[in-house]
Design a protein around this motif. Structure first.
Motif, mmCIF file in Angstrom:
data_model
loop_
_atom_site.group_PDB
_atom_site.id
_atom_site.type_symbol
_atom_site.label_atom_id
_atom_site.label_comp_id
_atom_site.label_asym_id
_atom_site.label_seq_id
_atom_site.Cartn_x
_atom_site.Cartn_y
_atom_site.Cartn_z
ATOM 1 N N GLY A 1 79.414 57.743 45.412
ATOM 2 C CA GLY A 1 78.969 57.424 46.765
ATOM 3 C C GLY A 1 78.775 55.934 46.968
ATOM 4 O O GLY A 1 79.224 55.356 47.963
ATOM 5 N N ARG A 2 78.105 55.289 46.016
ATOM 6 C CA ARG A 2 77.831 53.860 46.145
ATOM 7 C C ARG A 2 79.127 53.053 46.117
ATOM 8 O O ARG A 2 79.287 52.083 46.863
ATOM 9 C CB ARG A 2 76.900 53.398 45.015
ATOM 10 N N ALA A 3 80.050 53.442 45.243
ATOM 11 C CA ALA A 3 81.329 52.740 45.157
ATOM 12 C C ALA A 3 82.124 52.913 46.449
ATOM 13 O O ALA A 3 82.779 51.968 46.923
ATOM 14 C CB ALA A 3 82.129 53.262 43.971
ATOM 15 N N GLN B 1 84.493 49.694 46.490
ATOM 16 C CA GLN B 1 84.847 49.163 45.169
ATOM 17 C C GLN B 1 85.027 50.348 44.224
ATOM 18 O O GLN B 1 84.186 50.610 43.365
ATOM 19 C CB GLN B 1 83.764 48.207 44.657
ATOM 20 N N THR B 2 86.121 51.057 44.420
ATOM 21 C CA THR B 2 86.296 52.364 43.800
ATOM 22 C C THR B 2 87.218 52.373 42.579
ATOM 23 O O THR B 2 87.594 53.443 42.097
ATOM 24 C CB THR B 2 86.848 53.365 44.841
ATOM 25 N N ARG B 3 87.578 51.211 42.073
ATOM 26 C CA ARG B 3 88.459 51.174 40.911
ATOM 27 C C ARG B 3 87.646 51.383 39.632
ATOM 28 O O ARG B 3 86.519 50.910 39.517
ATOM 29 C CB ARG B 3 89.224 49.858 40.858
ATOM 30 N N GLY B 4 88.240 52.091 38.664
ATOM 31 C CA GLY B 4 87.598 52.278 37.380
ATOM 32 C C GLY B 4 86.906 53.611 37.218
ATOM 33 O O GLY B 4 87.058 54.530 38.040
ATOM 34 N N PHE B 5 86.107 53.714 36.147
ATOM 35 C CA PHE B 5 85.424 54.975 35.835
ATOM 36 C C PHE B 5 84.319 54.753 34.804
ATOM 37 O O PHE B 5 84.265 53.721 34.131
ATOM 38 C CB PHE B 5 86.414 56.019 35.311
ATOM 39 N N PHE B 6 83.424 55.757 34.708
ATOM 40 C CA PHE B 6 82.446 55.845 33.630
ATOM 41 C C PHE B 6 83.026 56.795 32.588
ATOM 42 O O PHE B 6 83.609 57.825 32.938
ATOM 43 C CB PHE B 6 81.122 56.454 34.091
ATOM 44 N N LYS B 7 82.812 56.503 31.310
ATOM 45 C CA LYS B 7 83.266 57.398 30.249
ATOM 46 C C LYS B 7 82.209 57.417 29.155
ATOM 47 O O LYS B 7 81.697 56.367 28.761
ATOM 48 C CB LYS B 7 84.610 56.916 29.687
ATOM 49 N N PRO C 1 86.849 45.247 38.441
ATOM 50 C CA PRO C 1 85.499 45.615 38.028
ATOM 51 C C PRO C 1 85.227 45.266 36.571
ATOM 52 O O PRO C 1 86.145 45.129 35.777
ATOM 53 C CB PRO C 1 85.475 47.131 38.237
ATOM 54 N N GLN C 2 83.936 45.121 36.247
ATOM 55 C CA GLN C 2 83.549 44.749 34.897
ATOM 56 C C GLN C 2 83.927 45.844 33.892
ATOM 57 O O GLN C 2 83.891 47.030 34.211
ATOM 58 C CB GLN C 2 82.039 44.510 34.830
ATOM 59 N N LEU C 3 84.270 45.409 32.680
ATOM 60 C CA LEU C 3 84.558 46.337 31.592
ATOM 61 C C LEU C 3 83.489 46.154 30.526
ATOM 62 O O LEU C 3 83.411 45.103 29.886
ATOM 63 C CB LEU C 3 85.941 46.069 31.001
ATOM 64 N N ILE D 1 82.236 51.587 30.380
ATOM 65 C CA ILE D 1 81.995 51.533 31.820
ATOM 66 C C ILE D 1 82.933 50.504 32.428
ATOM 67 O O ILE D 1 82.819 49.308 32.177
ATOM 68 C CB ILE D 1 80.534 51.154 32.136
ATOM 69 N N LEU D 2 83.890 50.984 33.214
ATOM 70 C CA LEU D 2 84.813 50.105 33.948
ATOM 71 C C LEU D 2 84.520 50.312 35.418
ATOM 72 O O LEU D 2 85.028 51.241 36.053
ATOM 73 C CB LEU D 2 86.261 50.466 33.609
ATOM 74 N N SER D 3 83.647 49.472 35.952
ATOM 75 C CA SER D 3 83.225 49.661 37.346
ATOM 76 C C SER D 3 82.524 48.417 37.852
ATOM 77 O O SER D 3 82.204 47.504 37.081
ATOM 78 C CB SER D 3 82.258 50.850 37.457
ATOM 79 N N MET D 4 82.275 48.385 39.157
ATOM 80 C CA MET D 4 81.409 47.361 39.706
ATOM 81 C C MET D 4 80.083 47.394 38.938
ATOM 82 O O MET D 4 79.571 48.463 38.602
ATOM 83 C CB MET D 4 81.164 47.605 41.196
ATOM 84 N N ASP D 5 79.553 46.211 38.590
ATOM 85 C CA ASP D 5 78.290 46.104 37.855
ATOM 86 C C ASP D 5 78.288 46.944 36.580
ATOM 87 O O ASP D 5 77.251 47.480 36.169
ATOM 88 C CB ASP D 5 77.109 46.500 38.743
ATOM 89 N N GLY D 6 79.441 47.022 35.925
ATOM 90 C CA GLY D 6 79.564 47.856 34.739
ATOM 91 C C GLY D 6 78.606 47.475 33.625
ATOM 92 O O GLY D 6 78.096 48.341 32.913
ATOM 93 N N GLY D 7 78.331 46.184 33.468
ATOM 94 C CA GLY D 7 77.433 45.741 32.417
ATOM 95 C C GLY D 7 76.020 46.260 32.603
ATOM 96 O O GLY D 7 75.314 46.552 31.626
ATOM 97 N N GLU D 8 75.584 46.380 33.851
ATOM 98 C CA GLU D 8 74.235 46.882 34.119
ATOM 99 C C GLU D 8 74.125 48.358 33.747
ATOM 100 O O GLU D 8 73.116 48.799 33.176
ATOM 101 C CB GLU D 8 73.878 46.688 35.599
ATOM 102 N N ILE D 9 75.149 49.140 34.078
ATOM 103 C CA ILE D 9 75.139 50.570 33.749
ATOM 104 C C ILE D 9 75.199 50.750 32.237
ATOM 105 O O ILE D 9 74.521 51.618 31.663
ATOM 106 C CB ILE D 9 76.317 51.288 34.426
ATOM 107 N N MET D 10 76.015 49.940 31.576
ATOM 108 C CA MET D 10 76.108 50.017 30.121
ATOM 109 C C MET D 10 74.749 49.786 29.471
ATOM 110 O O MET D 10 74.386 50.456 28.499
ATOM 111 C CB MET D 10 77.136 49.001 29.625
#
Length: 457
Positions: free
Chosen positions: A382-384, A389-395, A352-354, A410-419
């Motif tokens: 839920g979405r993950a 695609q459940t690897r990673g986390f939000f911090k 997943p994206q960092l 943000i280390l997750s799928m589509d992490g850049g979008e959440i960031m």
């Protein structure tokens, strides 16, 4: 000799937009480019690597098809087709950039190499060996960086790969050895592992992504190990030899070792492209070799500015692009903006994206800034879970008093979008308790921000 209001050296992601902005004021611009319009980003950086990374993501998902109840008997990797698709994207983006510049009557594109005569005069050497001297009231340097090649015994005598040449391979490496565990090394490591290569990363650091918190580093390492990538930390290559393959001698924290591989990627950083003749000016270089500038990107010469990687700005396309905005506002709109006043977002396109914006814990502690933090694991999203695609986390880090956001990783799928969502919240002064209770569309990845912020209450 032709006179211009502005000379821009380098048609990268600062040079191109700045040229168009200046020309929109009716001023004349000479845009000098020695290689290809678009700079590193379009030609051998962001666009081509992310295009190839998308092919790798497809290969990864196909390999996991059975997990989703889709049975596929087998698949193969066509490295030549992956390369061709990458080249199509480069040509599309570069062609678009060239057309947008050619529409501007006030811009002259000079495809050659620039050399400073003094702080206002530039000599341009063209491929046909002819030269032209031009004058500029102001000069802007956006010459970028190139892959750094370290002084290692036997390396320069071997056919090693760089971040540019590795994308020209017509075959998938049997065993790719990567020197360097930075952004470039990690993205290519995961990419070629998914193409089917055995991959080994050799890194001098004691942990990956050292600029991030330890829990982030541990999670990235865990992900790479799950993907079958070998990580050699606290290790340094001392000698390289090549004969129908590579043999590397390596000094490690556990003694001297050696490793054999079919291909070698050198990804140990980049070196500033300093224009020739810089010694004919008052422009100075930093210890790292970058052009020194003040907070408004002005060099030691009053009318000469430097932007992007060559000036030591954070080495991201979006920051080079932003440098152009800052310079234009300062010089042409009389709205001085310091480079110190911006939030710097970045995203590493591993999977997943960092992504990160603002402070992390190790930086907050170093600066003695009080904070509260929270973490939300993707395995509870839920979405993950739906997409597996459940690897990673939000911090997130927040100010205990004002409740505003200090930073997020943000280390997750589509992490850049959440960031980017959190970046806007930081710029808008939105507090974490507001985000905790706001209705966010379901089922989306962003709604996990509710869960993240609730943990701070």
């Amino acid at each position: 000799m032709k006179n211009y209001d502005a000379i821009i050296i380098g048609a990268g992601q600062a040079g191109m937009p700045l040229a168009k902005k200046i020309s929109s004021k009716g001023q004349t611009v000479a845009l000098i480019e020695r290689r290809a319009i678009g700079g590193t980003c379009i030609n051998d950086g962001c666009s081509p690597t992310k295009t190839m990374g998308s092919s790798a993501k497809v290969a990864h998902m196909v390999s996991r098809a059975g997990d989703f109840g889709v049975n596929i008997s087998g698949y193969t990797i066509d490295q030549q087709k992956i390369k061709a698709r990458k080249n199509e994207i480069i040509e599309l983006f570069r062609g678009g950039a060239e057309k947008s510049l050619e529409k501007q009557d006030e811009i002259d594109i000079l495809l050659g190499e620039a050399s400073f005569v003094d702080n206002h005069h530039i000599d341009v050497a063209f491929p046909d060996e002819s030269t032209q001297r031009i004058y500029g009231k102001r000069i802007f340097i956006n010459s970028g960086t190139s892959p750094r090649v370290p002084e290692i015994k036997g390396l320069k005598e071997s056919p090693f790969l760089t971040s540019t040449s590795i994308m020209e391979l017509n075959e998938t490496p049997e065993h790719l050895i990567i020197m360097g565990g930075g952004y470039i090394g990690l993205e290519f490591a995961q990419m070629f592992r998914r193409f089917g290569s055995k991959v080994t990363i050799i890194d001098r650091g004691d942990r990956l992504v050292k600029q991030e918190d330890e829990d982030v580093s541990e999670e990235v390492s865990k992900i790479f190990q799950e993907d079958g990538i070998d990580l050699w930390s606290d290790s340094e290559v001392s000698e390289v030899s090549y004969k129908d393959g590579y043999t590397l001698k390596i000094k490690t924290s556990k003694g001297d070792k050696s490793i054999k591989g079919s291909h070698l990627l050198v990804a140990v950083g980049r070196t500033p492209n300093i224009p020739k003749g810089i010694e004919n000016t008052k422009i100075t270089l930093s210890k790292s070799g970058h052009i020194e500038t003040d907070d408004y990107l002005r060099t030691g010469e009053k009318k000469v500015y430097a932007l992007g990687d060559v000036a030591g700005s954070p080495p991201f396309t979006h920051i080079a692009y932003h440098d152009a905005h800052l310079v234009f506002q300062t010089l042409y709109q009389e709205k001085p903006v310091s480079k110190q006043d911006r939030l710097v977002p970045y995203c590493m396109f591993i999977d997943p994206q960092l992504a990160r914006i603002g402070l992390n814990e190790q930086e907050a502690k170093k600066k003695q800034i009080k904070y509260k933090s929270a973490k939300f694991l993707m395995e509870h999203s839920g979405r993950a879970l739906e997409t597996d695609q459940t690897r990673g986390f939000f911090k997130v880090l927040v100010d205990p008093k004002s409740k505003t956001i200090l930073g997020a990783t943000i280390l997750s799928m589509d992490g850049g979008e959440i960031m980017a969502v959190l970046q806007m919240a930081m710029l808008g002064g939105i507090t974490y308790d507001t985000i905790a209770s706001m209705p966010i569309a379901h089922p989306t990845l962003a709604e996990s921000l509710n869960n993240l912020m609730m943990q701070l209450e």
